[in-house]
Write a protein that holds these residues in place. Structure first.
Motif, short mmCIF file in Angstrom:
data_model
loop_
_atom_site.label_atom_id
_atom_site.label_comp_id
_atom_site.label_asym_id
_atom_site.label_seq_id
_atom_site.Cartn_x
_atom_site.Cartn_y
_atom_site.Cartn_z
N GLY A 171 -1.29 -9.41 -1.29
CA GLY A 171 -2.18 -10.54 -1.03
C GLY A 171 -3.55 -10.31 -1.60
O GLY A 171 -3.78 -9.38 -2.36
N ASN A 172 -4.49 -11.21 -1.25
CA ASN A 172 -5.89 -11.12 -1.67
C ASN A 172 -6.71 -10.44 -0.58
O ASN A 172 -6.67 -10.87 0.57
CB ASN A 172 -6.47 -12.53 -1.86
N TYR A 173 -7.47 -9.43 -0.98
CA TYR A 173 -8.26 -8.69 0.00
C TYR A 173 -9.69 -8.53 -0.46
O TYR A 173 -9.95 -8.39 -1.66
CB TYR A 173 -7.65 -7.30 0.23
N LEU B 124 -0.49 -6.55 -5.50
CA LEU B 124 0.84 -7.09 -5.72
C LEU B 124 1.93 -6.14 -5.23
O LEU B 124 2.99 -6.58 -4.83
CB LEU B 124 1.05 -7.39 -7.21
N ASN B 125 1.65 -4.85 -5.28
CA ASN B 125 2.64 -3.86 -4.87
C ASN B 125 1.94 -2.77 -4.05
O ASN B 125 1.53 -1.75 -4.59
CB ASN B 125 3.29 -3.27 -6.13
N PRO B 126 1.80 -3.00 -2.74
CA PRO B 126 1.02 -2.10 -1.89
C PRO B 126 1.50 -0.65 -1.90
O PRO B 126 0.70 0.26 -1.82
CB PRO B 126 1.15 -2.69 -0.49
N GLU B 127 2.82 -0.44 -2.02
CA GLU B 127 3.35 0.93 -1.99
C GLU B 127 2.90 1.73 -3.20
O GLU B 127 2.65 2.92 -3.10
CB GLU B 127 4.89 0.92 -1.94
N LYS B 128 2.81 1.08 -4.36
CA LYS B 128 2.48 1.78 -5.60
C LYS B 128 1.00 1.67 -5.97
O LYS B 128 0.55 2.32 -6.91
CB LYS B 128 3.33 1.24 -6.75
N SER B 129 0.25 0.82 -5.26
CA SER B 129 -1.15 0.58 -5.61
C SER B 129 -2.08 1.62 -4.99
O SER B 129 -2.11 1.79 -3.78
CB SER B 129 -1.56 -0.82 -5.14
#
Length: 64
Positions: free
Chosen positions: A57-59, A40-45
């Motif tokens: 997205g879904n990966y 949901l939050n690529p920068e913080k994940s």
């Protein structure tokens, strides 16, 4: 009948329908993948960074 989801072999995006990846445009899709990560939050994940994901997205975790 719902189509079986496929994962893009290049960017690991899970594609629910169609034969083209919406993220990178590749047609290299595989029905054989393991795991699913919803970013949901690529920068913080941490998972997103580890999988080198830049957008939400879904990966698939692992694509074969």
């Amino acid at each position: 009948k719902m189509a079986k989801p496929k994962a893009c072999k290049l960017c690991n995006t899970i594609v629910e329908e169609g034969d083209k990846c919406p993220s990178c445009g590749s047609k290299e899709l595989s029905e054989s993948f393991k795991g699913r990560a919803v970013i949901l939050n690529p920068e913080k994940s941490e998972v997103g960074q580890r999988l080198n994901i830049k957008q939400k997205g879904n990966y698939a975790i692992k694509t074969r």
